[in-house]
Design a protein around this motif. Structure first.
Motif, mmCIF file in Angstrom:
data_model
loop_
_atom_site.group_PDB
_atom_site.id
_atom_site.type_symbol
_atom_site.label_atom_id
_atom_site.label_comp_id
_atom_site.label_asym_id
_atom_site.label_seq_id
_atom_site.Cartn_x
_atom_site.Cartn_y
_atom_site.Cartn_z
ATOM 1 N N MET A 6 0.848 -1.192 0.000
ATOM 2 C CA MET A 6 0.000 0.000 0.000
ATOM 3 C C MET A 6 0.879 1.235 0.000
ATOM 4 O O MET A 6 1.911 1.267 0.667
ATOM 5 C CB MET A 6 -0.890 0.026 1.251
ATOM 6 C CG MET A 6 -1.824 -1.141 1.382
ATOM 7 S SD MET A 6 -2.752 -1.066 2.922
ATOM 8 C CE MET A 6 -3.875 0.248 2.540
ATOM 9 N N ASP A 7 0.453 2.253 -0.733
ATOM 10 C CA ASP A 7 1.134 3.534 -0.670
ATOM 11 C C ASP A 7 0.638 4.265 0.564
ATOM 12 O O ASP A 7 -0.542 4.157 0.923
ATOM 13 C CB ASP A 7 0.828 4.376 -1.909
ATOM 14 C CG ASP A 7 1.409 3.765 -3.176
ATOM 15 O OD1 ASP A 7 2.339 2.944 -3.071
ATOM 16 O OD2 ASP A 7 0.919 4.114 -4.259
ATOM 17 N N LEU A 8 1.521 5.002 1.220
ATOM 18 C CA LEU A 8 1.108 5.804 2.363
ATOM 19 C C LEU A 8 0.393 7.047 1.838
ATOM 20 O O LEU A 8 0.916 7.760 0.983
ATOM 21 C CB LEU A 8 2.309 6.209 3.214
ATOM 22 C CG LEU A 8 2.940 5.094 4.041
ATOM 23 C CD1 LEU A 8 4.149 5.614 4.799
ATOM 24 C CD2 LEU A 8 1.934 4.493 4.997
ATOM 25 N N GLU A 9 -0.789 7.267 2.355
ATOM 26 C CA GLU A 9 -1.618 8.374 1.874
ATOM 27 C C GLU A 9 -0.922 9.727 2.025
ATOM 28 O O GLU A 9 -0.941 10.556 1.123
ATOM 29 C CB GLU A 9 -2.946 8.374 2.640
ATOM 30 C CG GLU A 9 -3.960 9.348 2.101
ATOM 31 C CD GLU A 9 -5.293 9.216 2.817
ATOM 32 O OE1 GLU A 9 -5.950 10.257 2.972
ATOM 33 O OE2 GLU A 9 -5.663 8.105 3.213
ATOM 34 N N LEU A 10 -0.292 9.945 3.153
ATOM 35 C CA LEU A 10 0.365 11.223 3.399
ATOM 36 C C LEU A 10 1.729 11.331 2.713
ATOM 37 O O LEU A 10 2.241 12.425 2.512
ATOM 38 C CB LEU A 10 0.543 11.446 4.905
ATOM 39 C CG LEU A 10 -0.745 11.507 5.719
ATOM 40 C CD1 LEU A 10 -0.424 11.634 7.205
ATOM 41 C CD2 LEU A 10 -1.618 12.653 5.259
ATOM 42 N N PHE A 11 2.313 10.184 2.365
ATOM 43 C CA PHE A 11 3.638 10.152 1.742
ATOM 44 C C PHE A 11 3.598 9.188 0.563
ATOM 45 O O PHE A 11 4.092 8.063 0.652
ATOM 46 C CB PHE A 11 4.699 9.728 2.770
ATOM 47 C CG PHE A 11 4.699 10.616 3.979
ATOM 48 C CD1 PHE A 11 5.346 11.841 3.951
ATOM 49 C CD2 PHE A 11 4.004 10.253 5.125
ATOM 50 C CE1 PHE A 11 5.325 12.675 5.055
ATOM 51 C CE2 PHE A 11 3.976 11.078 6.231
ATOM 52 C CZ PHE A 11 4.631 12.301 6.196
ATOM 53 N N ALA A 56 4.972 7.451 11.932
ATOM 54 C CA ALA A 56 6.419 7.233 12.004
ATOM 55 C C ALA A 56 7.131 7.852 10.793
ATOM 56 O O ALA A 56 8.170 8.499 10.951
ATOM 57 C CB ALA A 56 6.725 5.740 12.098
ATOM 58 N N VAL A 57 6.574 7.671 9.603
ATOM 59 C CA VAL A 57 7.194 8.256 8.410
ATOM 60 C C VAL A 57 7.167 9.783 8.505
ATOM 61 O O VAL A 57 8.152 10.461 8.179
ATOM 62 C CB VAL A 57 6.513 7.756 7.116
ATOM 63 C CG1 VAL A 57 6.987 8.544 5.898
ATOM 64 C CG2 VAL A 57 6.789 6.268 6.917
ATOM 65 N N LYS A 61 10.473 12.077 8.471
ATOM 66 C CA LYS A 61 10.709 13.103 7.443
ATOM 67 C C LYS A 61 10.982 14.482 8.041
ATOM 68 O O LYS A 61 11.726 15.264 7.459
ATOM 69 C CB LYS A 61 9.518 13.160 6.477
ATOM 70 C CG LYS A 61 9.484 11.963 5.529
ATOM 71 C CD LYS A 61 8.404 12.085 4.501
ATOM 72 C CE LYS A 61 8.739 12.959 3.371
ATOM 73 N NZ LYS A 61 9.506 12.490 2.271
ATOM 74 N N ILE A 62 10.389 14.776 9.207
ATOM 75 C CA ILE A 62 10.615 16.094 9.819
ATOM 76 C C ILE A 62 11.706 16.052 10.901
ATOM 77 O O ILE A 62 11.970 17.052 11.556
ATOM 78 C CB ILE A 62 9.313 16.699 10.390
ATOM 79 C CG1 ILE A 62 8.746 15.864 11.546
ATOM 80 C CG2 ILE A 62 8.280 16.902 9.283
ATOM 81 C CD1 ILE A 62 7.600 16.537 12.290
ATOM 82 N N VAL A 105 8.792 -0.504 5.102
ATOM 83 C CA VAL A 105 8.528 0.798 4.487
ATOM 84 C C VAL A 105 9.681 1.081 3.542
ATOM 85 O O VAL A 105 10.842 1.013 3.942
ATOM 86 C CB VAL A 105 8.431 1.920 5.554
ATOM 87 C CG1 VAL A 105 8.152 3.260 4.889
ATOM 88 C CG2 VAL A 105 7.354 1.598 6.578
ATOM 89 N N HIS A 106 9.343 1.376 2.312
ATOM 90 C CA HIS A 106 10.398 1.597 1.330
ATOM 91 C C HIS A 106 9.951 2.591 0.283
ATOM 92 O O HIS A 106 8.762 2.729 0.002
ATOM 93 C CB HIS A 106 10.822 0.277 0.681
ATOM 94 C CG HIS A 106 9.664 -0.562 0.225
ATOM 95 N ND1 HIS A 106 9.198 -0.558 -1.068
ATOM 96 C CD2 HIS A 106 8.853 -1.407 0.910
ATOM 97 C CE1 HIS A 106 8.168 -1.374 -1.165
ATOM 98 N NE2 HIS A 106 7.925 -1.898 0.013
#
Length: 170
Positions: A6-11, A56-57, A61-62, A105-106
């Motif tokens: 699945m693609d992460l919706e926010l990323f 977590a992603v 990222k921040i 996660v990749h």
């Protein structure tokens, strides 16, 4: 469907691959491999995954993670408390577990050797959709302190997501 991607919706540049196993006989070795970075994934006692992964992603990222790696941050974000060691005890794989949910996660462009990870697990890979069969609803309600009133006005998922979202605020 033995794995879910699945693609992460926010990323959207990140993909999450999930693998689910039962009858696992080498949980101790798997936990050690994860701690040593030999398995680039979060090895989780099956439960809430995507909300914790998105968070977590985002923190990764921040630059605001509270743990050392993205995968430990996923496990930490499952917890209703800010105690990292408690999060690993409750949500990470333990030596006596016979089921493991692996979350990878990749970046979409990244090549992932899933067969290598699958070969490390001494257990039966099953359809990730069966994760709900391994969910202990009473345990989740107790852990997240879900009240009977919340049960009546919303779903268990809504209540848990709310707890996970406000953990850093409370």
């Amino acid at each position: 469907m033995r794995r879910i991607k699945m693609d992460l919706e926010l990323f959207p540049e990140y993909t999450v691959t999930q693998l689910l196993f039962k009858d696992v006989k080498n949980a101790t070795e798997l936990r050690k491999m994860a701690v040593n970075g030999e398995i680039k994934g979060a090895l989780i006692n099956p439960s809430m995954i995507l909300v914790a992964t998105n968070k977590a992603v985002h923190l990764h990222k921040i630059g605001k993670m509270k743990t050392r790696s993205l995968y430990s941050e996923i496990i930490f974000n499952l917890s209703p408390t800010n105690n990292i060691s408690e999060a690993f005890k409750r949500f990470g794989i333990s030596d006596s577990d016979t089921a493991v949910h692996i979350v990878l996660v990749h970046n979409k462009e990244e090549t992932l050797n899933i067969d290598d990870i699958i070969s490390k697990v001494d257990g039966q890979q099953i359809d990730v959709g069966q994760v709900s069969e391994m969910t202990d609803t009473a345990k989740i309600k107790k852990l997240y302190k879900i009240t009977p009133q919340e049960d009546k006005c919303g779903t268990l998922l809504d209540a848990v997501v709310c707890r996970m979202a406000i953990k850093d605020v409370a």
